[in-house]
Write an enzyme that holds these catalytic residues in place. Structure first.
Site, mmCIF file in Angstrom:
data_model
loop_
_atom_site.group_PDB
_atom_site.id
_atom_site.type_symbol
_atom_site.label_atom_id
_atom_site.label_comp_id
_atom_site.label_asym_id
_atom_site.label_seq_id
_atom_site.Cartn_x
_atom_site.Cartn_y
_atom_site.Cartn_z
ATOM 1 N N CYS A 15 0.899 -1.100 0.114
ATOM 2 C CA CYS A 15 -0.065 -0.016 -0.105
ATOM 3 C C CYS A 15 0.965 1.130 -0.097
ATOM 4 O O CYS A 15 2.115 1.252 -0.263
ATOM 5 C CB CYS A 15 -0.965 -0.050 1.219
ATOM 6 S SG CYS A 15 -0.217 0.028 2.733
ATOM 7 N N HIS A 51 12.821 -17.816 26.261
ATOM 8 C CA HIS A 51 11.487 -18.209 25.664
ATOM 9 C C HIS A 51 10.965 -19.188 25.760
ATOM 10 O O HIS A 51 11.161 -20.403 25.322
ATOM 11 C CB HIS A 51 11.934 -18.032 23.927
ATOM 12 C CG HIS A 51 10.562 -17.716 23.027
ATOM 13 N ND1 HIS A 51 9.740 -18.771 22.768
ATOM 14 C CD2 HIS A 51 10.009 -16.735 22.505
ATOM 15 C CE1 HIS A 51 8.804 -18.261 22.249
ATOM 16 N NE2 HIS A 51 9.005 -16.976 21.816
#
Length: 631
Positions: A26, A549
């Site tokens: 875009c 993590h």
């Protein structure tokens, strides 16, 4: 980084070209649909020079580039040779996400010419105001043809991009759109009898110029027919017969059924939106102005575009467009304040370019680069925009052609008669007041104390009210990191996540925990704690940056089964409990509990080795050795 180098890096860190289902762009963003989002290293992409940020929304992996996004897109297309970019994604997403992706993919290619046509219409109105252009003069007619063509032939333009999006031959979409606005059809509209026969089938004629939804629905139906015919027909003639049969079925069906029904429904929806707006235009405008940039952040704003276009077709004007002016200029005013206050030269340069982009309607550099990271300027911009929106809503201002809000868009507020009234001045006052208020308020109150040193630079340390004591970092040449968990140790290469396994984020090791608890592996500070509590970042006193993590793809649990015992900024000692979690519940929910322990600043070390000999490790036992032989 040059465009080609940036394109190469982006392809690499989104997981390679084989991980890409489709790609469009875009005004400021590359919009990827990926096969596996987990293969994309968004943290690394965010750090690339030329990338503003990464946004995951609507089933898309959006890389925000800024004004030169088309150049980067072109380089990616050359390098990756995507033949299916823009085709219908096969990735499963929600209905709402699919609709937003559909609308943005169809309208984005047409955005440039629609904006150009609108600006030319505004210039013509300005020339008429000062009597430099006469109605129906040769000059007027030529300029009007240039300006009006993108809107009058909108079904032709959208037919091309819509069929391409649905996976059919886009030139057939172009031809179908042309059929809807063909002179033979428009001539019949000038007759008194608007119901005609097509092989004894009654068809009610309506005007399809500037229409949106009928051609999109026709494109969808045609694409299904084309794929069906291609499957059952021989290769020697299907390329010609499939379009032939598809058009013969789709176009008459659009004239007879889809067109009238969709036009009535779309006009009804546009009328309904206008009715709600008329109930209390001030409140409606304030809400839309305040939330517009939030919608832009997630790409949801594209859902409003078809209704804006429908307003132009039904009423020859649109009330939504003017409401967006304060939203754009308030964020620009806020970033101007940061530019004026900043002594940090790098930040000042970024703010300066963001102000210029904002004036021309591109707010992403301001939002993602400065306002949103500082938080307060972004909030001020949104709140102040509602004031400007309220002014515009009170006078019920309208715009006369589609716009991509910028300084040029004020011209599009001038009617074709050239008469400027209070509705025009309301938008000017609303926009300027939003710009000025956001700038003033941000200048004096928009910089949080904990961000003051970042804005003012190193020289402002004595002026900062920040009392938080930074971690004392001893950059030792050798250091050891203990295990934060109890469990089975495995090498990173065996982790079922390419980002960790390929060591893109750094070197380290992984543990399959048997005890649902992560503790501090060294003395230091918690520098990041994810909202979902599945990942925690530490800065040790020896300078190591550690990421723990917990689990693979456990971000999707949205914090369920995790409990944080610290927060960002907490000082911790080795062995302090950081996060506890329910191993059984997480695995029963279908997620792996394997936990990578990553040294994210691995480049600062000459060597990082796992020094534990054995399969099972206890928390507190030595896990990694970090060696730095050079300063």
């Amino acid at each position: 980084m040059k465009n080609k180098e940036l394109a190469e890096s982006i392809i690499q860190y989104v997981g390679g070209k084989d991980n890409v289902i489709s790609l469009v762009h875009c005004a400021t963003r590359l919009r990827f649909v990926l096969k596996d989002d987990n293969k994309a290293d968004d943290a690394t992409i965010k750090k690339l020079t030329g990338v503003i940020t990464v946004v995951k929304s609507g089933g898309q992996f959006q890389v925000v580039i800024g004004n030169h996004v088309a150049d980067v897109f072109a380089e990616i297309m050359k390098l990756a040779n995507f033949n299916n970019a823009g085709d219908t994604p096969s990735k499963k997403t929600g209905i709402f996400s699919k609709l937003i992706d559909l609308v943005s993919s169809i309208f984005v290619p047409a955005l440039a010419i629609l904006v150009a046509g609108g600006i030319i219409k505004g210039l013509m109105a300005l020339l008429q105001t000062f009597d430099y252009l006469q109605l129906n003069s040769p000059t007027y007619n030529i300029l009007n043809a240039i300006a009006d063509a993108p809107f009058y032939y909108l079904p032709v333009i959208l037919g091309y991009s819509a069929v391409k999006k649905f996976g059919g031959n886009p030139f057939v979409g172009l031809a179908m759109g042309a059929a809807l606005v063909h002179p033979s059809i428009t001539e019949m509209l000038n007759t008194k009898d608007l119901v005609v026969d097509f092989f004894n089938i009654p068809i009610k004629l309506i005007s399809y110029s500037s229409s949106v939804f009928p051609i999109i629905l026709a494109s969808w139906l045609y694409s299904i027919l084309e794929r069906t015919f291609n499957k059952i027909m021989h290769d020697s003639f299907k390329k010609f017969i499939s379009p032939l049969l598809g058009m013969l079925i789709t176009v008459p069906l659009t004239f007879a059924v889809f067109g009238p029904i969709v036009s009535i429904l779309s006009d009804g929806v546009a009328g309904g939106i206008l009715y709600i707006y008329e109930l209390n235009s001030v409140i409606a405008a304030m809400i839309l102005s305040a939330f517009w940039q939030i919608l832009v952040m997630f790409g949801i704003h594209w859902g409003f575009v078809p209704f804006m276009m429908t307003n132009f077709k039904a009423f020859n004007q649109d009330f939504m467009g003017p409401i967006l002016f304060p939203a754009v200029f308030a964020q620009t005013g806020a970033v101007l304040a940061i530019m004026l206050r900043a002594k940090n030269q790098q930040l000042k340069a970024l703010a300066s370019s963001s102000v210029l982009s904002g004036i021309f309607g591109v707010t992403e550099p301001a939002i993602y680069g400065i306002n949103l990271p500082l938080k307060r300027p972004f909030i001020i911009g949104c709140l102040v925009a509602s004031i400007g929106g309220g002014i515009i809503g009170y006078y019920k201002s309208v715009i006369y052609s589609f716009c991509f809000v910028s300084v040029f868009s004020f011209l599009q507020l001038i009617p074709s008669t050239g008469i400027i009234d209070e509705r025009f001045y309301a938008v000017v006052v609303g926009s300027i007041s939003s710009f000025a208020l956001a700038c003033v308020i941000t200048y004096f109150f928009g910089i949080p104390k904990d961000k003051l040193s970042m804005v003012m630079g190193d020289d402002s340390t004595s002026d900062s009210d920040v009392t938080e004591t930074p971690v004392k970092v001893n950059k030792a040449k050798q250091s050891t990191i203990d295990s934060p968990m109890t469990g089975k140790i495995i090498p990173l290469s065996e982790v079922n996540d390419q980002t960790f396994a390929s060591e893109l984020m750094g070197k380290g090791a992984a543990i399959i925990p048997t005890v649902g608890q992560a503790v501090a592996p060294a003395d230091g500070e918690v520098v990041s704690l994810f909202r979902t509590k599945h990942a925690i970042g530490l800065l040790t006193n020896t300078g190591a940056e550690i990421l723990i993590h917990i689990g693979i793809d456990t971000v999707k649990l949205d914090g369920q089964y995790f409990t944080a015992h610290v927060q960002t900024g907490s000082k911790v000692k080795k062995g302090d409990v950081l996060v506890s979690f329910d191993i059984d519940a997480i695995t029963q929910a279908g997620y792996e509990i394997t936990t990578p322990i990553i040294i994210t600043n691995s480049d600062d070390y000459d060597d990082i080795q796992c020094i534990f000999n054995g399969d099972n490790i206890q928390n507190g036992e030595a896990l990694l050795a970090l060696n730095k032989n050079k300063e």
